[in-house]
Every structure is written in C-alpha cells, then in structure tokens.
Motif scaffolding. Structure first.
Motif, mmCIF file in Angstrom:
data_model
loop_
_atom_site.group_PDB
_atom_site.id
_atom_site.type_symbol
_atom_site.label_atom_id
_atom_site.label_comp_id
_atom_site.label_asym_id
_atom_site.label_seq_id
_atom_site.Cartn_x
_atom_site.Cartn_y
_atom_site.Cartn_z
ATOM 1 N N PRO A 1 12.320 4.415 -8.709
ATOM 2 C CA PRO A 1 12.280 4.318 -10.292
ATOM 3 C C PRO A 1 11.143 5.118 -11.039
ATOM 4 O O PRO A 1 11.451 5.411 -12.126
ATOM 5 N N GLU A 2 10.196 4.876 -10.418
ATOM 6 C CA GLU A 2 8.929 5.348 -11.116
ATOM 7 C C GLU A 2 8.730 6.876 -11.045
ATOM 8 O O GLU A 2 8.604 7.685 -12.078
ATOM 9 N N LEU A 3 9.256 7.443 -9.885
ATOM 10 C CA LEU A 3 9.237 9.049 -9.575
ATOM 11 C C LEU A 3 10.496 9.536 -10.196
ATOM 12 O O LEU A 3 10.748 10.659 -10.415
ATOM 13 N N LYS A 4 11.657 8.733 -10.188
ATOM 14 C CA LYS A 4 12.881 9.098 -10.475
ATOM 15 C C LYS A 4 13.552 10.155 -9.777
ATOM 16 O O LYS A 4 14.099 11.175 -10.167
ATOM 17 N N THR A 5 13.111 9.918 -8.234
ATOM 18 C CA THR A 5 13.905 10.571 -7.416
ATOM 19 C C THR A 5 14.178 9.992 -6.035
ATOM 20 O O THR A 5 13.585 8.795 -5.891
ATOM 21 N N ALA A 6 14.948 10.608 -5.434
ATOM 22 C CA ALA A 6 15.243 10.316 -3.958
ATOM 23 C C ALA A 6 14.069 10.295 -3.170
ATOM 24 O O ALA A 6 13.521 11.267 -3.530
ATOM 25 N N ILE A 7 13.677 9.665 -2.138
ATOM 26 C CA ILE A 7 12.535 9.657 -1.290
ATOM 27 C C ILE A 7 13.032 9.427 -0.054
ATOM 28 O O ILE A 7 14.015 8.925 0.331
ATOM 29 N N SER A 8 12.195 10.055 1.074
ATOM 30 C CA SER A 8 12.479 10.132 2.589
ATOM 31 C C SER A 8 12.088 8.645 3.054
ATOM 32 O O SER A 8 11.397 8.037 2.348
ATOM 33 N N ASP A 9 12.793 8.505 4.239
ATOM 34 C CA ASP A 9 12.404 7.261 5.056
ATOM 35 C C ASP A 9 10.872 7.304 5.173
ATOM 36 O O ASP A 9 10.320 6.212 5.171
ATOM 37 N N ILE A 10 10.270 8.106 5.500
ATOM 38 C CA ILE A 10 8.828 8.391 6.051
ATOM 39 C C ILE A 10 7.964 7.721 4.517
ATOM 40 O O ILE A 10 6.896 7.436 4.831
ATOM 41 N N GLU A 11 8.426 8.030 3.512
ATOM 42 C CA GLU A 11 7.839 7.596 2.497
ATOM 43 C C GLU A 11 8.201 6.249 1.826
ATOM 44 O O GLU A 11 7.722 5.960 0.492
ATOM 45 N N VAL A 12 8.755 5.569 2.608
ATOM 46 C CA VAL A 12 8.988 4.192 2.350
ATOM 47 C C VAL A 12 8.211 3.412 3.394
ATOM 48 O O VAL A 12 8.170 3.587 4.462
ATOM 49 N N LYS A 13 7.240 2.379 2.766
ATOM 50 C CA LYS A 13 6.725 1.656 3.475
ATOM 51 C C LYS A 13 6.947 0.145 3.346
ATOM 52 O O LYS A 13 6.916 -0.330 2.209
ATOM 53 N N TYR A 14 7.110 -0.647 4.373
ATOM 54 C CA TYR A 14 7.609 -1.941 4.146
ATOM 55 C C TYR A 14 6.618 -2.984 4.197
ATOM 56 O O TYR A 14 5.566 -2.927 5.121
ATOM 57 N N GLU A 15 6.624 -3.999 3.289
ATOM 58 C CA GLU A 15 5.709 -4.722 3.046
ATOM 59 C C GLU A 15 6.292 -6.223 3.172
ATOM 60 O O GLU A 15 7.365 -6.301 2.144
ATOM 61 N N ASP A 16 5.721 -7.241 3.600
ATOM 62 C CA ASP A 16 6.081 -8.501 3.542
ATOM 63 C C ASP A 16 5.609 -9.189 1.953
ATOM 64 O O ASP A 16 4.610 -8.956 1.694
ATOM 65 N N VAL A 17 6.678 -9.391 1.142
ATOM 66 C CA VAL A 17 6.174 -10.067 -0.151
ATOM 67 C C VAL A 17 6.734 -11.299 -0.348
ATOM 68 O O VAL A 17 7.803 -11.830 0.406
ATOM 69 N N GLU A 18 6.321 -12.102 -1.227
ATOM 70 C CA GLU A 18 6.711 -13.300 -1.250
ATOM 71 C C GLU A 18 8.034 -13.192 -2.681
ATOM 72 O O GLU A 18 7.447 -12.979 -3.701
ATOM 73 N N GLY A 19 8.977 -13.767 -2.400
ATOM 74 C CA GLY A 19 10.107 -13.865 -3.374
ATOM 75 C C GLY A 19 10.912 -14.889 -3.471
ATOM 76 O O GLY A 19 9.982 -16.123 -3.220
ATOM 77 N N GLU A 20 12.109 -14.883 -3.789
ATOM 78 C CA GLU A 20 12.571 -16.031 -3.777
ATOM 79 C C GLU A 20 14.253 -15.814 -3.327
ATOM 80 O O GLU A 20 14.805 -14.827 -3.375
#
Length: 885
Positions: free
Chosen positions: A190-209
């Motif tokens: 949403p910030e870059l307003k573009t599709a991005i590749s899988d390699i540009e996605v980093k998964y992090e454990d976050v506290e949600g609900e």
C-alpha cells in the motif's frame, strides 16, 4: 622455471619492514586493472571460462554476504586464469526498480515534491541523474576486496543492449502465449502502491488479535456459525462461509445462505476439503479478493470477488460507514460495532501470528486482487527441473537438489508487472478501438496507440543476465565464446527466485531459436549464510551485522577473504567474528615474515637440484607440497573452499614455517652444497605455496611472489602442476620420527621447568637404531640440547618410541632449575587440577544433574574430568620424581 637472481638478499629490501595492507592494496589492484589482467578476449584460442556476477542493486552497498560470494567467484576465476583459460568474470548492476525509485522519491520529498509533480519522463531523467551521481557505491567496494572482474564489460540492466534483450524475449514469450494479462491475487504494498515479488516479502511474527465472530442469527435456535479472523476488516469482502463437506456439525446448512452482520447480504455456506474441521470452529469466512487461499476457493466455487480496498489499503466500494478508512482503523471500528451487536464471541489478545511485510517499505503487505501481467511457467519450470534431473546442470551440494525440485515442480505463474515508473516498460500497446499489440525492439507502435503504464519485475531482466550481458539476441563473439557460463555462485536463500528464472529463460531461448537445449551454467554452487560468532543470523535489528569494509580497514582485504573462504563449504552457513579475522591477519603476517626471512637468507627460485642431493627435510617438504597441491585441486573442483584453505593454512603454518624454516636454519650451516640446495628448495616451496594461495589472498601473494621471482605478476603465472616425482616414503617417516622426538623432548623440558631457550646437555641413546643419525644436528638445535661433557651425569631421562627403535634421552638438568620454586609451582598446579577433578566428579555423580543436562554438556564435563585426572597423574609424578631435592 626462471633462474635465481644474483643476489636474492637484496630483494628482501624491496619489501616493507612490516606488511601494511592499506598502503599497498588499492595501488596494486589498480595496477592489475591497468595491465588488463582481468580483460577477457573473445578472439582468444584459450579455452573459455566464464562467471556472471549476480548483479547487485544500484542502490546497494557491500555486505558480508556479498563479500563471501565475491571472494568465492574471485577464487574460481583467478585459479582458472592461472590454469590457462580465457576468463570472463562479467560485472554489472541491477536497476532495482522499487529500491531505486524509492530512494529518488525520498529525495524529492525533502523538497515537498512527488514524482507526479514532474511527470513520468522528467522523473525518470532524475533517476538516471541519481544513478550517475550516487549509484554504484558497491563497485568501488568491490575493488577494495580485489574483485578481478572485467570492468571494460560492465553492464547495467537498463542499458540499451539489455533493454533490447528484455523486449525481445517478452515478445517471444507473448507470441507463444506464455505471457498473459489477468486479475489475480498478488502481494500488494500500500505504501509503494505496487505489486511486489515473493522475495520482497519478509515474514515476521507480530502480536495481533484473533476475533471470533457470529454470522447468521443471534438466536441460538436459528442458523448461525462462528468464524475466527485476525483481519476483521476483510469481512466487508466476504462472499461465502466455508466448512468441510464431511463435518457433521454443518451438514444441514451446506448449500444454504447466512446473514452477513455488516453488509446485510445473504452469503452462501459452501463445503470445501481445504477447511480443517479440527481448527477453531471448523468454519472460515471467504474473502476471495484479499486472501490467497480464499481466492483459490473462490475460483473453485465461482464466487464473486469484490475488492474492498484501494491501492493505499483504504476501504472502498462497500456502501458502509467504513468506506474511506485505513484498513487498520477499519479493523478496530468494525470490531467495536460487532461487539456492540453481540457478535464478538471471543477475542484472543495478544495473538502471535506470521505477517508478510514489504522488505522495502516495511509495512504489512496486503493480498489484493489486481489486473497484472503474468508468465505462464508450467512448461518453463518443467524444463528447468529436467535440466538438473538430466545432469545438464549440477547443483552443489547435491543435498539441496530436493529444494530445487520442490520449487520448480510447484511453481505458480509469475506476476511480472509492477506499478512503477522506473524499470523496463511493458512493451504492450493499446489501440483506440481496444486493440492490443506487443511491440518488439525493432518495431514501432502505430500512431495514437498508448503503451501499458506498468514496468517489468526487476527479476525479469536479471533472469536474462547470463546471455543479455554478452549481446543476445545478436550472435556476438562474446556470446559464442563465453556462453553458456561455467558456474553460478550464489546463496542458497535465492535459489527459488533468481536461479530458476535464469534457467527457465535460457532454455526457452534455446528452444525458440531451435538450438540444442543450453543451460545458462553447468554448475550451481550454493553457499550458506553468514552468521555472527554465536551462530546468529546477521541483521540490522539484532545489531550484529559486520561491515566487511571495516575489516578491510582493520585487517586488510586478504584477511577478510581468508576468513570467509576458510568457512565456505557447499550449502553450509558460516560463523565469523573478530577473532577469526584477527587470526587471518596473523596468518598473512606469518607468510610475510617467513618469505622475508627466506630472502634474507638467500632463498631463490630456480631449478630444483637432483633428488639424490637433497636432505630428508628437503624431500619431505617438497613431497608435502605436491600432496597439498593435489588436495587443493580436488577441493577447488568440488567447491570445498573451506577444505582447501585449511590444507593451505596448516601446510604453510605448521609445516613450512614451524618446521621447515627451522630445519633450513640448521641446513644453512651444514656446508655449501646443502645450504645452496636449501635456498632453492625454500624458494620453490614458498613460490608454489604463494601461487596456491593467490586465488584466496591475492595481495600479499603478489607482493611476496614478485620479490621471490622478480617476474611480472602472480596473476598471470601458471598454476602449479603435478611434479611427477614419487613420494619418498622413507624420508617422510624419518622426518615424522624426528618431529616426534623433538616434540617429546620439548614437552619433557617443559615438565622439568626448563625455559624454552635454555641449553641443556643431553645424550641420545639409540639414535643409530632409529635411523636418525642425519637428523641428530637438527634434533639438538631444535630441542636446545648440547653435547655432553666427559663428566656428564644424567639427572633426568625419557624414552621416545619411534618407528624403528626407542630413543632414550638423558639430560643433565643440575643447576638449571630452581628446585624450590619449581616445587611450589607444581604444587599449585596440582591443587588446581585436583579441584577441577573433584568438581567434575561431583557433577557426574549427581543423578539429578545427569537427568536434566544435555548430552553435549555431560560429554564436555567428562572430557574435563579425564584431562584433570591426567594432569593430577602427570604433575604428581613430577613432584614424586623431585623427591627431597
């Protein structure tokens, strides 16, 4: 072999007093470049050897992962150059669409401007200006570590020639129906307003609900269902609730509809095997336009797929009061409203779950249904898998082959479009009546047609790197000479993204051009990741990253390279820290001092004397050199660089420096003929050792080799070849026995409290039977022994069992040791050993400790106990021998 210079000692004066890398390395590197040593000749008759540099981002700077991979590639190419190959190490940079555009946009933002204020063409001009002024920092850093790349062939993925290659293959793929446009779910920033590749996605454990919501009636006697979600806002795009078709709890409602609590629509209840009846309530909400699993289910069940977020992840098109809200604001507001209505059944906070984040901008990515361009990969990925299965490309280590097959055999179609301005613009044009045409590099779009606004994924152009850099689609001399390349060296963490894409495109091009299947490289070497000295992955967030240039400044480029190469084994991670870098610096210093000592004593590189005239020590060190040379060749050929470095390190330090140099000192005083032979043997051994070390540590080896040989450069000299001389096994055994005898005498002297340089009279009994008469002068010199006088009286003795006989060493230590002081020292040493033994024994006798402690800890304590026990026996025996002295 060149003849020796008249006065080798004068060459020692050409070397500085101490080795200072900072004063030498950059000047030496520029000299190599200016001499053209790294420039490849496409017209050469030499066999070709080529490697492409994985193109670093134009925005990037050298990190430890780069330094490791560059060191590996430089080692490979330097050795091949010395072996007589015409070597091309192809350098270049990637235009890095997202990263570069982001950098320039941030610069504009400082002045309160956006790219829209300039328009597309002017903005792209500004990016090129930035590239020329500030891009390519990493290339200067590559020079600092000694990369032997052909700078005359430096390439950039946005160069005209490479852009032409991109357009060419796009059209070939498009014309064969392998590129298409469709609405699919993509990773959206949403910030870059573009599709991005899988390699540009980093998964992090976050506290949600995790919020459990009630759909349907609030009356328990009426149809209703409970679903749980971490993304409450996406419920605005729900088009179904799914349950497992065999779940008995929901059999009666499958095929019916259920009231949606926010939109008020009736949505269907569907049965699908994907649903896990054991997880939660066994029912899941389906939002096909905003979740990849939901999308697949939506396709299977022909569900509507309304998008309820715009490109900035704001709620749109729902007809609710939440329209216009940011996704995270909407998450809170929707939950509050549902809670007021009594539809929030349960909330779990905090709820730790994995969330994908954009590597570039840092925000949580949003799965989004979007109209994008895709490559149909089924046939391409099959070819890439078959290339490895059929042995056309070999993966090192072979243990990573299953990961390769798991990826290429299950690859999804590749989203290649990006909503950016910087990059290769998609060569699709639209006519005024809705016509669509793919325009090739030598074609012109009809007047009045408009080009697609999107650009291609950066990986699209880098997938062409092995052949686009050599001039494809033209049949250039470079392409004919250096393609396919020999090896691709890269980290195992990007095997999926880059290696597979290069394989797919290379094999497609070969098939399209009706040529034999050509893989882009015959070998793929996958090295591990760099970790800190504690084995933790280096990262900015942990603060444990190391700037390789800091180590170059502190220890020199050779020390950095040797540290990395020493830990480089196929597929294995390596841990590095200051201690390893310091040790590597010490190794470089050791080589410098050894070579300078050799030159000061007349060492010369010439024809080796007849074997029969050489001493055992001469024959032994030459034979060991041949064995090490064979080990290095084998290790390099199997990409076991760590093994090669260990062999070189121990030969250089343990055998050449610690033993042969000391033996050479003895032989220098043993007569003119022996001394002359020793000088040549020492010179040859050091020259060949430096040649074997050159691919790893190029700077120090260049300086020392030139001083030894007075030749132009080690960079272009011939790689050491097999000597063809049979190993003198008998000489090697005598040297081994001599080393054992000296070592045991030194240990005994230490136990007796004698200082290292303290001479002591001794008699060697059985030296004739042990066949070590010729070695006796060396034993006496290296063990600090003197000839016994007529009134010699032994006060201590030891026996050393050797191959042919046992040698008894009798020593007169009277007057050489302060008995009282030595007794006090030994008593203190004994008390410490007894304390350690008691502590280890107590722990190993504690059942509770043994039940909880890991096996590794228990084994370590057992080893400590054994050592302590041996120390108690040794020191106790020494005190007993001293008696009442």
């Amino acid at each position: 072999m060149t003849s020796a210079a008249p006065d080798p000692r004068s060459r020692a004066e050409s070397l500085p007093k101490n080795w200072d890398p900072s004063a030498v390395e950059m000047r030496m590197y520029q000299g190599w470049v200016d001499a053209g040593y790294f420039t490849a000749d496409a017209t050469s008759d030499k066999p070709a050897y080529s490697i492409v540099l994985p193109p670093p981002n134009v925005t990037g700077s050298l990190h430890m992962g780069h330094a490791l991979n560059h060191t590996i590639m430089d080692m490979l190419t330097r050795r091949k150059r010395m072996q007589g190959f015409e070597v091309l190490w192809q350098p270049g940079m990637d235009h890095a669409g997202i990263a570069t555009q982001t950098v320039v946009e941030k610069q504009l933002a400082v002045d309160g401007k956006t790219k829209e204020d300039f328009g597309r063409e002017l903005f792209i001009d500004k990016v090129w200006d930035w590239k020329h002024d500030s891009g390519g920092t990493i290339q200067a850093q590559m020079r600092r570590i000694g990369d032997g790349v052909d700078w005359s062939r430096d390439r950039f993925t946005m160069d005209d020639g490479l852009s032409r290659a991109v357009q060419t293959i796009f059209k070939k793929l498009f014309d064969k129906g392998l590129i298409y446009r469709a609405e699919r779910l993509v990773n959206w920033s949403p910030e870059l307003k573009t599709a991005i590749s899988d390699i540009e996605v980093k998964y992090e454990d976050v506290e949600g609900e995790l919020v459990s919501l009630r759909y349907g009636s609030l009356d328990d006697d009426e149809p209703h269902v409970i679903v749980a979600t971490t993304r409450v806002e996406t419920m605005l795009g729900d088009t179904a609730v799914a349950v497992h078709p065999d779940d008995p709890r929901y059999q009666s409602i499958i095929g019916t509809t259920m009231y949606h609590p926010i939109t008020g629509r009736q949505i269907p209840i569907i049965g699908d095997d994907y649903v896990d009846p054991e997880f939660g309530s066994g029912a899941v909400k389906i939002t096909p336009a905003h979740d990849p699993n939901d999308f697949e289910m939506g396709v299977r069940h022909s569900l509507p797929m309304p998008s309820i977020m715009d490109e900035q992840a704001r709620i749109v098109n729902t007809g609710t009061e939440f329209d216009g809200m940011d996704r995270f604001e909407a998450r809170v507001k929707i939950r509050e409203r549902l809670a007021e209505e009594g539809r929030v059944v349960a909330e779990k906070r905090p709820y730790l779950h994995s969330v994908g984040h954009s590597e570039r901008s840092g925000e949580a990515i949003e799965p989004r249904l979007s109209l994008q361009w895709f490559v149909k990969v089924e046939s391409l990925s099959k070819a890439a898998g078959d290339a490895v299965r059929n042995g056309h490309t070999t993966i090192h280590p072979a243990s990573l082959e299953p990961r390769w097959f798991a990826w290429v055999d299950n690859m999804h179609d590749w989203c290649i479009s990006r909503q950016l301005w910087w990059g290769h613009r998609i060569p699709i044009w639209y006519g005024p009546e809705g016509e669509v045409a793919c325009i090739g590099p030598d074609e012109t779009a009809p007047e009045g047609w408009e080009q697609d606004p999107d650009v291609l994924d950066t990986w699209f152009s880098s997938a062409l790197w092995p052949f686009s850099t050599l001039g494809w689609p033209d049949k250039t001399p470079e392409l004919q000479k250096f393609y396919p390349t020999d090896v691709l060296s890269t980290g195992y963490d990007i095997i999926f993204f880059w290696v597979a894409r290069m394989m797919m495109f290379a094999l497609f091009v070969a098939e399209d051009e009706s040529s034999a299947p050509q893989v882009p490289f015959s070998d793929v070497f996958l090295h591990g990741l760099i970790r800190d000295q504690f084995g933790k992955k280096m990262s900015k967030s942990r603060g444990n990253g190391i700037d390789p240039l800091d180590w170059v400044d502190l220890y020199g480029a050779d020390a950095l390279r040797f540290t990395l190469a020493r830990g480089a084994q196929p597929g294995s991670d390596l841990s590095v820290g200051e201690s390893q870098a310091s040790a590597s610096r010490n190794f470089v210093t050791k080589l410098f001092n050894a070579t300078k000592f050799a030159l000061m004593n007349g060492a010369a590189v010439g024809e080796l004397p007849e074997r029969a005239s050489l001493t055992d020590a001469d024959r032994w060190i030459l034979d060991r050199l041949e064995e090490v040379r064979a080990e290095i060749d084998s290790a390099f050929d199997s990409y076991e660089f760590g093994k090669a470095c260990e062999s070189l390190y121990h030969y250089a330090w343990d055998e050449v420096c610690d033993w042969y140099l000391e033996l050479a000192k003895v032989q220098f005083g043993a007569g003119d003929a022996v001394a002359a032979n020793t000088r040549v043997v020492l010179g040859v051994v050091l020259a060949r050792l430096l040649e074997l070390l050159h691919p790893v540590i190029p700077f120090i080896t260049e300086a020392l080799w030139k001083a030894l040989t007075e030749q132009e450069s080690i960079v272009t000299t011939a790689w050491p070849q097999a000597s063809g001389v049979a190993t003198d096994v008998a000489a090697a055994q005598r040297i081994s026995d001599m080393q054992k005898l000296i070592t045991e005498i030194r240990r005994f002297r230490s136990d007796q409290g004698l200082k290292d340089k303290q001479k002591v009279a001794a008699r060697l009994i059985g030296i004739d039977d042990a066949d070590l008469v010729a070695q006796q002068p060396a034993v006496a010199t290296l063990a600090q022994l003197t000839e016994p006088a007529d009134d010699f009286a032994a006060t201590a003795s030891l026996e050393v069992r050797l191959t042919k006989a046992t040698v008894t060493v009798e020593l007169d230590t009277s007057g050489t040791v302060d008995i009282a002081a030595e007794r006090r020292r030994l008593e203190k040493e004994l008390a410490a050993a007894e304390k350690e033994l008691a502590g280890c024994t107590a722990k190993l006798s504690n059942d509770a400790f043994l039940a909880k402690a890991p096996d590794a800890v228990v084994d370590k304590i057992k080893a400590r106990k054994q050592f302590a026990d041996e120390e108690v026996q040794r020191v106790g025996a020494r005190l007993s021998d001293m008696g009442d002295k």
